[in-house]
Design a protein around this motif. Structure first.
Motif, short mmCIF file in Angstrom:
data_model
loop_
_atom_site.label_atom_id
_atom_site.label_comp_id
_atom_site.label_asym_id
_atom_site.label_seq_id
_atom_site.Cartn_x
_atom_site.Cartn_y
_atom_site.Cartn_z
N MET A 93 0.85 -1.21 0.00
CA MET A 93 0.00 0.00 0.00
C MET A 93 0.87 1.24 0.00
SD MET A 93 -3.12 0.93 2.57
CE MET A 93 -3.89 2.56 2.62
N ASN A 94 0.50 2.19 -0.82
CA ASN A 94 1.19 3.47 -0.83
C ASN A 94 1.00 4.18 0.50
OD1 ASN A 94 1.81 2.91 -3.48
ND2 ASN A 94 0.27 4.27 -4.35
N GLY A 95 2.03 4.87 0.96
CA GLY A 95 1.99 5.50 2.27
C GLY A 95 1.36 6.87 2.30
N ASP A 96 0.57 7.22 1.26
CA ASP A 96 -0.09 8.52 1.23
C ASP A 96 -1.58 8.39 0.97
OD1 ASP A 96 0.02 7.66 -1.37
OD2 ASP A 96 1.02 9.44 -2.18
N LEU A 97 -2.16 7.27 1.38
CA LEU A 97 -3.57 7.02 1.16
C LEU A 97 -4.35 7.01 2.47
CD1 LEU A 97 -3.42 4.02 -1.35
CD2 LEU A 97 -3.76 6.42 -1.91
N LEU A 98 -5.55 7.53 2.43
CA LEU A 98 -6.49 7.37 3.53
C LEU A 98 -7.66 6.55 3.02
CD1 LEU A 98 -6.73 10.86 5.29
CD2 LEU A 98 -5.43 8.85 6.00
N THR A 99 -8.01 5.49 3.73
CA THR A 99 -9.11 4.65 3.28
C THR A 99 -9.72 3.91 4.46
OG1 THR A 99 -9.78 2.88 1.75
CG2 THR A 99 -7.60 2.69 2.80
N ARG A 100 -10.97 3.51 4.29
CA ARG A 100 -11.63 2.64 5.24
C ARG A 100 -11.86 1.27 4.62
NH1 ARG A 100 -16.79 5.02 8.11
NH2 ARG A 100 -16.49 3.06 9.20
#
Length: 348
Positions: free
Chosen positions: A223-230
């Motif tokens: 996972m990319n370290g600049d994502l926000l997700t639920r």
């Protein structure tokens, strides 16, 4: 209000609104009810993803895609009866109804079974420069920029920890010591963290070659370290196992509206005209599950991007699957995205 009561919708609810309800209730299901809460159907996480894959209009009523004959707990079922039924029909939730068919509760497999650690390794990519976010990233790696009170990467890590994962790898390049100092060995969260460092940028997939390949014994989350997700990571893992591919890429539906009338022609003759059409595409969401065998094909210190890795697998006849993300998702690549993340932080 009990948590399951947040997951009730009417049959006229749009699919888009039902997804929002599902995400907020965090139960991976909504129950479609009529007057007096009589159960009419259910809409699960899997139903939504199948509808998205078929490009089912999000504005349409949920009654068009719901399961109209859901299995439900009726009367005083024992725990063994409920678990047996869930196992037999491979379902994760069962509405509880009374003698009149009215919803009075919800049984979930997660609540009924003791939570277990998930041993799949998680690889978080944190080596980028974040140039589009300067001057914020002049002296701070982008994954350490704070959303609310916590860095982006910490929010990502905690979402995996909450889901039961405990084996982490983090790739670094720009200002690596700041990242290592913040996260340490992971003991603060009761997990283990190992670091791999890119001396030179290796693309979006090259850092996979720096991993200790002998330790990648289960499908690896990347996972990319600049994502926000639920995103429901367990649901992604279940999907990956069920579809037997060498990789699963998470995708997000992107809508492009053309602000003009579009004309198609054959020579000088007009064949069709569409006024301000809307096109929908799936875009790469920056989250993957990779088989151990695939990971071990990535050579050390070779610059390569993730799409190239997956294209090579497809060219070799291997199955690469896609998993649509309907949950909250935001790529923090630009200053306006960073501000949006601050504004929306409360819904995470």
């Amino acid at each position: 209000m009990k948590q399951w009561e947040h997951a009730l919708v009417s049959p006229q609810t749009s699919l888009n609104d039902a997804v929002a309800v599902m995400d907020k209730a965090a139960l991976r299901i909504v129950m479609v009810v009529g007057p007096d809460r009589v159960l009419l159907g259910t809409l699960t996480d899997g139903d939504v993803r199948r509808a998205l894959l078929s490009h089912y209009p999000l504005e349409s009523e949920v009654s068009g895609v719901m399961c109209k004959t859901p299995r439900a707990v009726k009367g005083k079922w024992s725990r063994e009866q409920i678990l047996t039924t869930m196992e037999q029909y491979k379902i994760l939730q069962m509405p509880v109804v009374d003698a009149q068919g009215r919803v009075i509760g919800l049984e979930t497999l997660q609540d009924m079974l003791q939570r277990k650690h998930l041993d799949n390794p998680v690889f978080l990519m944190a080596g980028g420069f974040g140039t589009r976010l300067r001057p914020l990233t002049q002296n701070c790696p982008k994954p350490l920029l704070k959303i609310g009170e916590k860095p982006i990467l910490e929010l990502i890590l905690e979402s995996f920890v909450e889901a039961g994962f405990h084996r982490f790898f983090i790739s670094t390049h720009f200002l690596p010591d700041m990242i290592k100092e913040h996260f340490g060995d992971g003991s603060q969260w009761g997990i283990s963290i190992q670091y791999v460092h890119e001396d030179e940028p290796l693309g979006t997939g090259g850092a996979l070659g720096l991993l200790p390949h002998d330790e990648i014994d289960l499908p690896l989350f990347v996972m990319n370290g600049d994502l926000l997700t639920r995103l429901d990571f367990k649901s992604l893992l279940d999907f990956h196992y069920a579809h037997e591919g060498v990789a699963t890429m998470c995708v997000r539906e992107h809508e492009h509206r053309v602000p003009y009338g579009v004309v198609t022609s054959e020579g000088h003759r007009i064949k069709s005209m569409v006024e301000k059409p809307v096109y929908r595409y799936f875009i790469n969401a920056g989250i993957y599950l990779l088989s151990p065998a695939l990971v071990k094909t990535i050579q050390r210190n070779v610059q390569i991007d993730m799409p190239t890795i997956l294209e090579q697998q497809m060219s070799a006849g291997k199955n690469v699957n896609m998993f649509p993300v309907h949950e909250y998702w935001l790529d923090i690549g630009r200053m306006e995205d960073f501000q949006r993340a601050q504004d929306e932080f409360g819904i995470l």
